[in-house]
Write a protein that holds these residues in place. Sequence first.
Motif, mmCIF file in Angstrom:
data_model
loop_
_atom_site.group_PDB
_atom_site.id
_atom_site.type_symbol
_atom_site.label_atom_id
_atom_site.label_comp_id
_atom_site.label_asym_id
_atom_site.label_seq_id
_atom_site.Cartn_x
_atom_site.Cartn_y
_atom_site.Cartn_z
ATOM 1 N N GLY A 34 -4.379 -7.180 2.967
ATOM 2 C CA GLY A 34 -3.772 -5.971 4.132
ATOM 3 C C GLY A 34 -3.123 -4.850 3.686
ATOM 4 N N TRP A 35 -3.490 -4.452 2.407
ATOM 5 C CA TRP A 35 -2.930 -3.197 1.671
ATOM 6 C C TRP A 35 -3.129 -2.042 2.557
ATOM 7 N N ALA A 36 -2.086 -1.083 2.505
ATOM 8 C CA ALA A 36 -1.779 -0.270 3.644
ATOM 9 C C ALA A 36 -2.332 1.053 3.029
ATOM 10 N N ASP A 37 -2.632 1.164 1.522
ATOM 11 C CA ASP A 37 -2.969 2.335 0.977
ATOM 12 C C ASP A 37 -4.248 2.122 -0.015
ATOM 13 N N VAL A 38 -5.192 1.306 0.370
ATOM 14 C CA VAL A 38 -6.272 0.934 -0.770
ATOM 15 C C VAL A 38 -7.493 0.749 0.151
ATOM 16 N N GLY A 39 -8.168 1.785 -0.217
ATOM 17 C CA GLY A 39 -9.429 2.060 0.417
ATOM 18 C C GLY A 39 -10.484 0.700 0.501
ATOM 19 N N GLY A 51 -2.234 -13.874 -8.751
ATOM 20 C CA GLY A 51 -0.852 -13.881 -9.325
ATOM 21 C C GLY A 51 -0.831 -12.668 -10.487
ATOM 22 N N ILE A 52 -1.596 -12.014 -10.695
ATOM 23 C CA ILE A 52 -1.680 -11.163 -11.805
ATOM 24 C C ILE A 52 -0.775 -10.105 -11.578
ATOM 25 N N ILE A 53 -0.640 -9.414 -10.154
ATOM 26 C CA ILE A 53 0.476 -8.566 -9.548
ATOM 27 C C ILE A 53 1.092 -9.122 -8.491
ATOM 28 N N THR A 54 2.236 -8.622 -8.037
ATOM 29 C CA THR A 54 2.816 -8.955 -6.988
ATOM 30 C C THR A 54 2.936 -8.113 -5.843
ATOM 31 N N ARG A 55 2.713 -8.538 -4.445
ATOM 32 C CA ARG A 55 2.449 -7.529 -3.406
ATOM 33 C C ARG A 55 3.757 -7.148 -2.970
ATOM 34 N N PRO A 56 4.040 -5.840 -2.823
ATOM 35 C CA PRO A 56 5.485 -5.396 -2.458
ATOM 36 C C PRO A 56 5.576 -5.647 -1.021
ATOM 37 N N THR A 57 6.675 -5.788 -0.593
ATOM 38 C CA THR A 57 7.070 -5.851 1.100
ATOM 39 C C THR A 57 6.549 -4.887 1.782
ATOM 40 N N ASP A 58 6.364 -3.435 1.313
ATOM 41 C CA ASP A 58 5.892 -2.470 1.988
ATOM 42 C C ASP A 58 4.474 -2.369 1.990
ATOM 43 N N ARG A 60 2.087 -1.744 -0.019
ATOM 44 C CA ARG A 60 1.417 -0.432 -0.566
ATOM 45 C C ARG A 60 1.040 -0.853 -2.273
ATOM 46 N N TYR A 61 0.209 -0.490 -2.675
ATOM 47 C CA TYR A 61 -0.227 -0.710 -4.220
ATOM 48 C C TYR A 61 -0.181 0.627 -4.868
ATOM 49 N N HIS A 62 -0.042 1.708 -4.335
ATOM 50 C CA HIS A 62 -0.149 2.983 -4.796
ATOM 51 C C HIS A 62 -1.096 3.216 -5.884
ATOM 52 N N PRO A 63 -2.474 3.161 -5.552
ATOM 53 C CA PRO A 63 -3.710 3.063 -6.569
ATOM 54 C C PRO A 63 -3.664 4.663 -7.202
ATOM 55 N N ASP A 64 -3.234 5.551 -6.709
ATOM 56 C CA ASP A 64 -3.344 6.840 -7.414
ATOM 57 C C ASP A 64 -2.099 7.145 -8.350
ATOM 58 N N ARG A 65 -1.234 6.386 -8.579
ATOM 59 C CA ARG A 65 -0.091 6.504 -9.413
ATOM 60 C C ARG A 65 -0.555 6.188 -11.022
ATOM 61 N N PRO A 66 0.148 6.777 -11.861
ATOM 62 C CA PRO A 66 -0.451 6.365 -13.498
ATOM 63 C C PRO A 66 0.134 4.964 -13.761
ATOM 64 N N LEU A 67 -0.701 4.000 -14.311
ATOM 65 C CA LEU A 67 -0.441 2.722 -14.822
ATOM 66 C C LEU A 67 0.560 2.982 -15.923
#
Length: 142
Positions: A34-39, A51-58, A60-67
């Motif tokens: 249920g990501w709020a910002d991922v198409g 378990g490769i990433i953790t899901r923030p409480t908000d 959001r993954y912020h897919p457009d931010r630089p890695l």
Amino acid sequence: FRARVASVTPTVTRGEFATWLWHMAGRPTAPSAGWADVGDPRAVDWLAAAGIITRPTDGRYHPDRPLTRARAARALWRAAGSPAPTTNRDWADAPPTDAFDWATDTSVLPGRADGTYQPTRAVTRLALAKALYRLHLLSAGG
């Protein structure tokens, strides 16, 4: 020549990273997070479920931010099974972490010769291509 160099120097977004790692793993399925910002959340869902990433409480993954190098190193380390590094380093610009040490030991995403890791620096396409290739070689036993 310039066009070829320019095509590998731009930075990678978090969304691109998720997609490339997911494709490398064979595009496995995972329950929706249920990501709020991922198409198209399939890649990010799998990263979180594995378990490769953790899901923030908000949510959001912020897919457009630089890695960043820190996020990439932690994710690649987790994708490899969180192995213990062979060397523990005192980074000049980052706290001690197994992910950075492992990434340097294996040359997946190594630190710098000056003793820095540059954890907030954005990862370029070339650096990520090398990292994913090296991770593939490790997982293939080579």
